[in-house]
Scaffold this active site. Structure first.
Site, short mmCIF file in Angstrom:
data_model
loop_
_atom_site.label_atom_id
_atom_site.label_comp_id
_atom_site.label_asym_id
_atom_site.label_seq_id
_atom_site.Cartn_x
_atom_site.Cartn_y
_atom_site.Cartn_z
N SER A 179 0.83 -1.20 0.00
CA SER A 179 0.00 0.00 0.00
C SER A 179 0.87 1.26 0.00
O SER A 179 1.72 1.42 -0.88
CB SER A 179 -0.96 -0.05 1.18
OG SER A 179 -2.02 0.86 1.00
N ASP A 370 -8.38 -5.81 -5.71
CA ASP A 370 -8.22 -4.54 -4.99
C ASP A 370 -8.53 -3.38 -5.92
O ASP A 370 -8.01 -3.32 -7.04
CB ASP A 370 -6.77 -4.43 -4.49
CG ASP A 370 -6.48 -3.11 -3.79
OD1 ASP A 370 -7.39 -2.59 -3.13
OD2 ASP A 370 -5.35 -2.62 -3.90
N CYS A 373 -5.40 0.21 -5.01
CA CYS A 373 -4.12 0.23 -5.73
C CYS A 373 -4.19 -0.89 -6.76
O CYS A 373 -3.50 -1.91 -6.65
CB CYS A 373 -2.95 0.02 -4.77
SG CYS A 373 -2.83 1.26 -3.45
N HIS A 427 -6.53 -6.42 -1.32
CA HIS A 427 -5.41 -5.52 -1.05
C HIS A 427 -4.28 -6.20 -0.28
O HIS A 427 -3.11 -5.93 -0.54
CB HIS A 427 -5.96 -4.33 -0.23
CG HIS A 427 -5.03 -3.18 -0.10
ND1 HIS A 427 -4.65 -2.39 -1.17
CD2 HIS A 427 -4.41 -2.64 0.99
CE1 HIS A 427 -3.84 -1.42 -0.74
NE2 HIS A 427 -3.67 -1.56 0.56
N GLU A 428 -4.61 -7.08 0.66
CA GLU A 428 -3.60 -7.79 1.45
C GLU A 428 -3.46 -9.21 0.90
O GLU A 428 -4.10 -10.15 1.37
CB GLU A 428 -3.99 -7.80 2.92
CG GLU A 428 -4.07 -6.40 3.53
CD GLU A 428 -4.46 -6.40 5.00
OE1 GLU A 428 -4.37 -7.46 5.65
OE2 GLU A 428 -4.84 -5.32 5.51
#
Length: 450
Positions: A179, A370, A373, A427-428
């Protein structure tokens, strides 16, 4: 946190401790104002050596938690992990993603993560402190809102860690994060390379950087916001009129970012941030989808955050060398300090180009669910990098990434740089695809072909 539960009820790995903490202490010979105070926890994976506590650098106290590799720690590399925000604690990575810790039963039980990256590397998690106030368990008084300035503190923190624990100082060094760490990591790593050339302090044997779903080049990444919202393989998430509005608004957004890039002035960068977030990125909120995982509704907390209950518990805090404080997963003051300094719209891509030209390998991996990003923008910024080898990279195209006889993503790479799209991950990435993320990491840090 007033909680009548003893930690014995939360986990058999912790017994109720006294209010006093018995620290190991190390005083720096190189800097009389620097020291390390730490304990040796046995949480999550009691079979490996652990150190946790504070890298004390004058008034600034950086919390760290180190785990040796599960096998041959004297041979395996050392990987430092940083979460982003800005202002977010690296305990997120440790407890939700690639560390050996997991919480269960609504944050009342500590369990081991079988996909921990400690299987292939020594891991150092640092609550990177973005001033003026602390992140996670870190604290201090210094005011600093520029990432370039923070690079100095990060470099000195690694030097202090090496001085206190010299057995890890000769191991191959990798810097990973996600991130907003897409801004930290290129700048921190480039600073390390430049300081290594001075041969004054202990060399940091940096071999690579890895960035997951990073915020690196806003000018390019925001260009692809509409594509992720309206044309991805997860379906059209906004009505056409909003897709058109997002694309049209990007034109002014791009001009503002270009002005920020050209002047590097705070006011120009803050202006770009304000307009682009409200009129490009912000339109996605009308989809009702989660910015971290478009497959989920905006009301879904993903990944779950029950680990915060554990990290806020005084008995666990004492077990890792923290005198009781309110744990801050993502603190507002450092976030606003960075954003109000214009850091949210500055370009970190030139630092990646510099790293590549110095032979430091770059891994850009992205979960393709995601939005924040998104993979379209990350792929485009990777292709846009100018370095000795960029032509070789761009002469290729994305091809299937196969793991255990199944296509689990797409890859494009050379010996220096790798872009990796990972299917069905938000995202993760290590939370959503733990096995695939572990395979990626193991091959990368051991310098084997992905």
């Amino acid at each position: 946190m007033d909680d009548p539960r003893s930690m014995a009820a939360i986990s058999p790995q912790i017994t109720h401790l006294t209010d006093d903490i018995t620290y190991n202490r190390f005083s720096s010979v190189l800097n009389s104002n620097y020291s390390v105070r730490f304990v040796n926890p046995q949480l999550c994976d009691p079979n490996v050596t652990q150190h946790s506590g504070y890298l004390e650098m004058g008034s600034e106290k950086y919390f760290f938690w180190f785990f040796e590799s599960k096998s041959k720690p004297e041979e395996k590399p050392l990987t430092v992990w940083l979460n982003g925000g800005p202002g977010c604690s690296s305990m997120i990575g440790l407890w939700q993603e690639n560390g050996p810790c997991r919480s269960e039963n609504n944050g009342t039980k500590v369990v081991y993560n079988p996909y921990s990256w400690t299987r292939f590397s020594n891991m150092l998690f640092i609550d990177q402190k973005c001033q003026p106030s602390g992140v996670g368990y870190s604290y201090g008084s210094k005011i600093d809102s520029q990432v370039e300035t923070s690079a100095v503190a990060f470099y000195e923190a690694i030097q202090l860690f090496y001085e206190a624990f010299p057995k890890y100082s000769q191991l191959p060094f990798h810097l990973f994060g996600e991130s907003f760490a897409g801004r930290y990591i290129p700048i921190f790593a480039d600073y390390i390379v430049k300081r290594n050339l001075e041969v004054v302090n202990q060399m940091i044997p940096i071999q690579s950087v890895g960035i997951g779903n990073g915020w690196i080049n806003p000018l390019i990444q925001l260009k692809y916001a509409a594509q992720m919202a309206c044309e991805s393989n997860y379906g059209k998430l906004l009505p056409e009129y909003l897709c058109t509005q997002m694309r049209n608004n990007y034109k002014r957004c791009a001009k503002l970012i270009e002005k920020c890039y050209a002047s590097n002035r705070r006011n120009d960068c803050v202006a770009a941030d304000g307009y682009c977030n409200a009129n490009v990125d912000g339109l996605f909120s009308r989809s009702g989808r989660n910015v971290y995982d478009v497959r989920q509704s905006s009301s879904t907390v993903t990944p779950p955050e029950d680990f915060v209950n554990l990290l806020d518990h005084p008995d666990l805090q004492r077990a890792i060398g923290v005198k009781h404080m309110k744990y801050q997963q993502c603190a507002d003051p450092p976030y606003y300090a960075m954003i109000n300094a214009g850091e949210g719209m500055r370009n970190s891509a030139p630092y990646l180009s510099s790293l590549l030209n110095h032979g430091v390998r770059v891994l850009n991996y992205v979960g393709d669910a995601d939005y924040l990003c998104n993979w379209f923008g990350n792929y485009a910024l990777t292709a846009d990098l100018k370095f000795n080898g960029s032509v070789e990279f761009n002469n290729q195209s994305l091809r299937p990434w196969v793991f255990e006889s199944k296509e689990v993503g797409q890859i494009q790479n050379t010996s220096l740089i790798t872009f990796l799209r990972i299917y069905e991950a938000g995202h993760e990435v290590p939370y959503y695809q733990p096995k695939n993320a572990l395979a990626m990491f193991a091959k990368w840090v051991l310098n084997r072909a992905l």
